[in-house]
Write a protein that holds these residues in place. Structure first.
Motif, PDB file in Angstrom:
ATOM      1  N   TRP A  67     -10.135  15.272  -2.150  1.00 23.34           N
ATOM      2  CA  TRP A  67     -10.723  13.918  -2.642  1.00 23.34           C
ATOM      3  C   TRP A  67      -9.923  12.877  -2.812  1.00 23.34           C
ATOM      4  CZ3 TRP A  67     -12.098  12.073  -7.920  1.00 23.34           C
ATOM      5  CH2 TRP A  67     -12.808  11.236  -7.674  1.00 23.34           C
ATOM      6  N   ARG A  68      -9.795  11.946  -1.835  1.00 20.08           N
ATOM      7  CA  ARG A  68      -9.138  10.723  -2.210  1.00 20.08           C
ATOM      8  C   ARG A  68      -9.757   9.604  -2.937  1.00 20.08           C
ATOM      9  NH1 ARG A  68      -8.010   7.962   3.187  1.00 20.08           N
ATOM     10  NH2 ARG A  68      -6.537   9.793   3.640  1.00 20.08           N
ATOM     11  N   ALA A  69      -9.157   9.089  -4.161  1.00 22.98           N
ATOM     12  CA  ALA A  69      -9.737   8.180  -4.949  1.00 22.98           C
ATOM     13  C   ALA A  69      -8.629   6.922  -5.004  1.00 22.98           C
ATOM     14  CB  ALA A  69      -9.847   8.614  -6.402  1.00 22.98           C
ATOM     15  N   GLY A  70      -8.883   6.032  -4.155  1.00 26.82           N
ATOM     16  CA  GLY A  70      -7.788   4.890  -4.025  1.00 26.82           C
ATOM     17  C   GLY A  70      -6.457   5.447  -3.143  1.00 26.82           C
ATOM     18  N   GLU A  71      -5.569   5.222  -4.241  1.00 25.60           N
ATOM     19  CA  GLU A  71      -4.304   5.716  -3.756  1.00 25.60           C
ATOM     20  C   GLU A  71      -4.145   7.373  -4.198  1.00 25.60           C
ATOM     21  OE1 GLU A  71      -2.245   3.878  -1.789  1.00 25.60           O
ATOM     22  OE2 GLU A  71      -3.616   2.396  -2.023  1.00 25.60           O
ATOM     23  N   LYS A  72      -4.783   8.030  -5.025  1.00 25.54           N
ATOM     24  CA  LYS A  72      -4.577   9.031  -5.506  1.00 25.54           C
ATOM     25  C   LYS A  72      -5.374  10.267  -4.948  1.00 25.54           C
ATOM     26  CE  LYS A  72      -4.322   7.192 -10.145  1.00 25.54           C
ATOM     27  NZ  LYS A  72      -4.461   5.771  -9.686  1.00 25.54           N
ATOM     28  N   LEU A  73      -4.900  11.444  -4.701  1.00 33.30           N
ATOM     29  CA  LEU A  73      -5.407  12.498  -4.032  1.00 33.30           C
ATOM     30  C   LEU A  73      -5.550  13.711  -5.005  1.00 33.30           C
ATOM     31  CD1 LEU A  73      -3.349  12.698  -0.596  1.00 33.30           C
ATOM     32  CD2 LEU A  73      -5.654  11.920  -1.050  1.00 33.30           C
ATOM     33  N   PHE A  74      -6.612  14.330  -4.797  1.00 36.45           N
ATOM     34  CA  PHE A  74      -6.888  15.666  -5.597  1.00 36.45           C
ATOM     35  C   PHE A  74      -7.089  16.776  -4.900  1.00 36.45           C
ATOM     36  CE2 PHE A  74      -8.254  11.832  -8.121  1.00 36.45           C
ATOM     37  CZ  PHE A  74      -7.767  12.175  -9.286  1.00 36.45           C
ATOM     38  N   ASN A  75      -6.863  17.697  -5.230  1.00 35.70           N
ATOM     39  CA  ASN A  75      -6.875  18.868  -4.074  1.00 35.70           C
ATOM     40  C   ASN A  75      -7.354  20.222  -4.931  1.00 35.70           C
ATOM     41  OD1 ASN A  75      -5.869  19.298  -0.975  1.00 35.70           O
ATOM     42  ND2 ASN A  75      -5.042  17.342  -2.052  1.00 35.70           N
ATOM     43  N   PHE A 113      -2.686  17.252  -7.965  1.00 37.99           N
ATOM     44  CA  PHE A 113      -2.966  15.667  -8.331  1.00 37.99           C
ATOM     45  C   PHE A 113      -1.811  14.968  -7.696  1.00 37.99           C
ATOM     46  CE2 PHE A 113      -2.609  11.851 -11.281  1.00 37.99           C
ATOM     47  CZ  PHE A 113      -3.519  11.279 -10.564  1.00 37.99           C
ATOM     48  N   LEU A 114      -1.969  14.016  -6.807  1.00 34.66           N
ATOM     49  CA  LEU A 114      -0.956  13.397  -6.161  1.00 34.66           C
ATOM     50  C   LEU A 114      -1.226  11.735  -6.458  1.00 34.66           C
ATOM     51  CD1 LEU A 114       0.734  13.729  -2.833  1.00 34.66           C
ATOM     52  CD2 LEU A 114      -0.176  11.610  -3.336  1.00 34.66           C
ATOM     53  N   LEU A 115      -0.323  11.123  -6.874  1.00 37.67           N
ATOM     54  CA  LEU A 115      -0.350   9.749  -7.062  1.00 37.67           C
ATOM     55  C   LEU A 115       0.842   9.084  -6.868  1.00 37.67           C
ATOM     56  CD1 LEU A 115       0.388   8.890 -11.012  1.00 37.67           C
ATOM     57  CD2 LEU A 115       1.076  11.240  -9.813  1.00 37.67           C
ATOM     58  N   PRO A 116       0.807   7.575  -6.261  1.00 36.97           N
ATOM     59  CA  PRO A 116       2.129   6.951  -5.825  1.00 36.97           C
ATOM     60  C   PRO A 116       2.839   6.464  -7.033  1.00 36.97           C
ATOM     61  CG  PRO A 116       0.111   5.712  -5.660  1.00 36.97           C
ATOM     62  CD  PRO A 116      -0.224   7.145  -6.337  1.00 36.97           C
ATOM     63  N   VAL A 117       4.290   6.408  -6.887  1.00 33.65           N
ATOM     64  CA  VAL A 117       5.163   5.920  -8.101  1.00 33.65           C
ATOM     65  C   VAL A 117       5.846   4.773  -7.564  1.00 33.65           C
ATOM     66  CG1 VAL A 117       5.349   8.068  -9.320  1.00 33.65           C
ATOM     67  CG2 VAL A 117       6.637   7.821  -7.670  1.00 33.65           C
ATOM     68  N   MET A 141       0.854  -1.067  -0.062  1.00 31.84           N
ATOM     69  CA  MET A 141       0.032  -0.140  -0.064  1.00 31.84           C
ATOM     70  C   MET A 141       0.825   1.357  -0.209  1.00 31.84           C
ATOM     71  SD  MET A 141      -2.951   1.283   2.749  1.00 31.84           S
ATOM     72  CE  MET A 141      -1.756   1.575   4.028  1.00 31.84           C
ATOM     73  N   SER A 142       0.632   2.248  -0.779  1.00 31.74           N
ATOM     74  CA  SER A 142       1.340   3.501  -0.807  1.00 31.74           C
ATOM     75  C   SER A 142       1.114   4.347   0.320  1.00 31.74           C
ATOM     76  CB  SER A 142       0.895   4.335  -2.130  1.00 31.74           C
ATOM     77  OG  SER A 142       1.327   5.654  -1.847  1.00 31.74           O
ATOM     78  N   TRP A 143       1.979   5.003   0.831  1.00 30.11           N
ATOM     79  CA  TRP A 143       2.037   5.996   2.001  1.00 30.11           C
ATOM     80  C   TRP A 143       1.101   7.153   1.879  1.00 30.11           C
ATOM     81  CZ3 TRP A 143       6.406   5.776   6.127  1.00 30.11           C
ATOM     82  CH2 TRP A 143       6.948   4.567   6.329  1.00 30.11           C
ATOM     83  N   SER A 144       0.924   7.308   0.549  1.00 28.72           N
ATOM     84  CA  SER A 144       0.108   8.545   0.135  1.00 28.72           C
ATOM     85  C   SER A 144      -1.046   8.495   1.197  1.00 28.72           C
ATOM     86  CB  SER A 144       0.006   8.603  -1.160  1.00 28.72           C
ATOM     87  OG  SER A 144      -1.000   7.563  -1.925  1.00 28.72           O
ATOM     88  N   ARG A 145      -1.810   7.332   1.454  1.00 26.17           N
ATOM     89  CA  ARG A 145      -2.944   7.239   2.005  1.00 26.17           C
ATOM     90  C   ARG A 145      -2.843   7.829   3.459  1.00 26.17           C
ATOM     91  NH1 ARG A 145      -6.448   1.926   1.059  1.00 26.17           N
ATOM     92  NH2 ARG A 145      -7.664   3.115   2.313  1.00 26.17           N
ATOM     93  N   ARG A 146      -1.761   7.805   3.930  1.00 23.66           N
ATOM     94  CA  ARG A 146      -1.463   8.116   5.503  1.00 23.66           C
ATOM     95  C   ARG A 146      -1.083   9.740   5.610  1.00 23.66           C
ATOM     96  NH1 ARG A 146       2.325   3.302   7.068  1.00 23.66           N
ATOM     97  NH2 ARG A 146       0.799   1.526   6.999  1.00 23.66           N
ATOM     98  N   TRP A 147      -0.873  10.356   4.495  1.00 28.45           N
ATOM     99  CA  TRP A 147      -0.187  11.843   4.525  1.00 28.45           C
ATOM    100  C   TRP A 147      -1.216  12.566   3.783  1.00 28.45           C
ATOM    101  CZ3 TRP A 147       4.192  12.647   7.370  1.00 28.45           C
ATOM    102  CH2 TRP A 147       4.829  11.661   7.743  1.00 28.45           C
ATOM    103  N   PRO A 148      -1.664  13.903   4.208  1.00 27.90           N
ATOM    104  CA  PRO A 148      -2.161  14.960   3.464  1.00 27.90           C
ATOM    105  C   PRO A 148      -1.209  15.697   2.415  1.00 27.90           C
ATOM    106  CG  PRO A 148      -1.173  15.974   5.451  1.00 27.90           C
ATOM    107  CD  PRO A 148      -0.988  14.641   5.518  1.00 27.90           C
ATOM    108  N   SER A 149      -1.859  15.901   1.261  1.00 26.26           N
ATOM    109  CA  SER A 149      -1.093  16.763   0.346  1.00 26.26           C
ATOM    110  C   SER A 149      -0.558  18.098   1.031  1.00 26.26           C
ATOM    111  CB  SER A 149      -2.131  17.110  -0.864  1.00 26.26           C
ATOM    112  OG  SER A 149      -1.580  18.214  -1.773  1.00 26.26           O
TER     113      SER A 149
END
Length: 299
Positions: free
Chosen positions: A231-239, A261-265, A1-9
């Protein structure tokens, strides 16, 4: 799981539009991965530019020393070309965030400016109330500002003169998780200065700092407001964010809108792209944007 789910943009931090590195630490301090002595950290690199060739480059390091204490350090440079504010500023910030149960507090020290132009030494502090789904607080800031200007002297010589003033800012900020996927956040601040800015030298520089969101953080404002949606969509974040402020120099207004737009790489690396538009009263509107790399770790 990407760590992006635990951190804000970090969009708000990058554009300095109402969220500071301290706000990032406040939110990050709530993650549950710090059990059993785990000390998470996050390192970000951000590059921003606008269509008038203003640029900013920042790096930020956040470290969860304990479950309740975060340290953060930020350093960077912003440049504005000769036909804009004509200034290159260096910025260094260090701070700490500590949670006392449902209450918390932050303290930040910042040095900003350009030698022989404009320099500021800032102290900021906040207290906040937080839970799993919300964060609300108040903050106060004091700035000690030095301005340097030059007068014509004998022959072709220029004589340097300087003047000083102080600035005080008070504000509120909040974050609320409306659902598992939706978040709203924002801030509002007002400022007072020890001297009227309209009579100070280097008036053009003081005002044009507010013409670009890339130099907005340390410009001379009377007030500012910011409202953002995530808005979180799975592992992605939109602000999506909206902001406005009033210059303390001539009372002109600046409005801006930004999106990211934030996405895990990879497992511990995220990539964020952002774009926005600013519309000042006293200059032409401009587009700005950039990219940020977020690297996560811990032991």
């Amino acid at each position: 799981m990407s760590w992006s789910r635990r951190w804000p943009s970090l969009l708000g931090f990058c554009f300095c539009a109402g969220l500071s590195a301290g706000a990032f630490a406040q939110d990050g301090s709530q993650i549950d991965a710090q059990d059993d002595g785990f000390q998470p950290w996050a390192l970000s690199f951000s590059l921003q530019t606008d269509e008038y060739d203003s640029k900013s480059l920042f790096t930020t390091f956040n470290w969860g020393v304990t479950e309740d204490t975060w340290l953060f350090v930020s350093a960077g440079r912003s440049t504005s070309p000769a036909d804009r504010a004509d200034i290159s500023t260096d910025d260094f910030l260090v701070g700490v965030d500590h949670s006392f149960g449902i209450f918390g507090a932050t303290l930040e020290l910042e040095q900003w400016g350009e030698d022989n132009a404009v320099e500021s030494r800032d102290v900021r502090g906040s207290i906040y109330l937080h839970g799993d789904r919300y964060n609300v607080g108040i903050e106060h800031e004091r700035r000690d500002i030095d301005l340097t200007f030059f007068l014509p002297g004998p022959g072709d010589r220029r004589i340097a003169r300087s003047t000083s003033l102080t600035g005080e800012g008070t504000g509120v900020f909040f974050r609320a998780d409306l659902t598992e996927w939706w978040r709203i956040y924002g801030s509002a601040r007002e400022y007072d200065y020890s001297r009227p800015l309209a009579i100070l030298p280097r008036l053009d520089v003081l005002n044009l700092l507010s013409a670009s969101t890339l130099t907005l953080a340390n410009s001379f404002l009377d007030d500012e407001q910011y409202l953002g949606f995530e808005w979180r969509a799975g592992e992605k974040l939109f602000n999506l964010g909206f902001g406005s402020n009033t210059s303390a120099v001539d009372r002109s207004k600046l409005d801006f809108v930004s999106a990211s737009f934030l996405l895990p790489v990879s497992y511990r690396v995220d990539l964020e792209f952002n774009i926005g538009r600013s519309e000042p009263d006293f200059a032409e509107s401009s587009l700005y944007g950039g990219v940020m790399v977020l690297i996560y770790g811990g032991r």
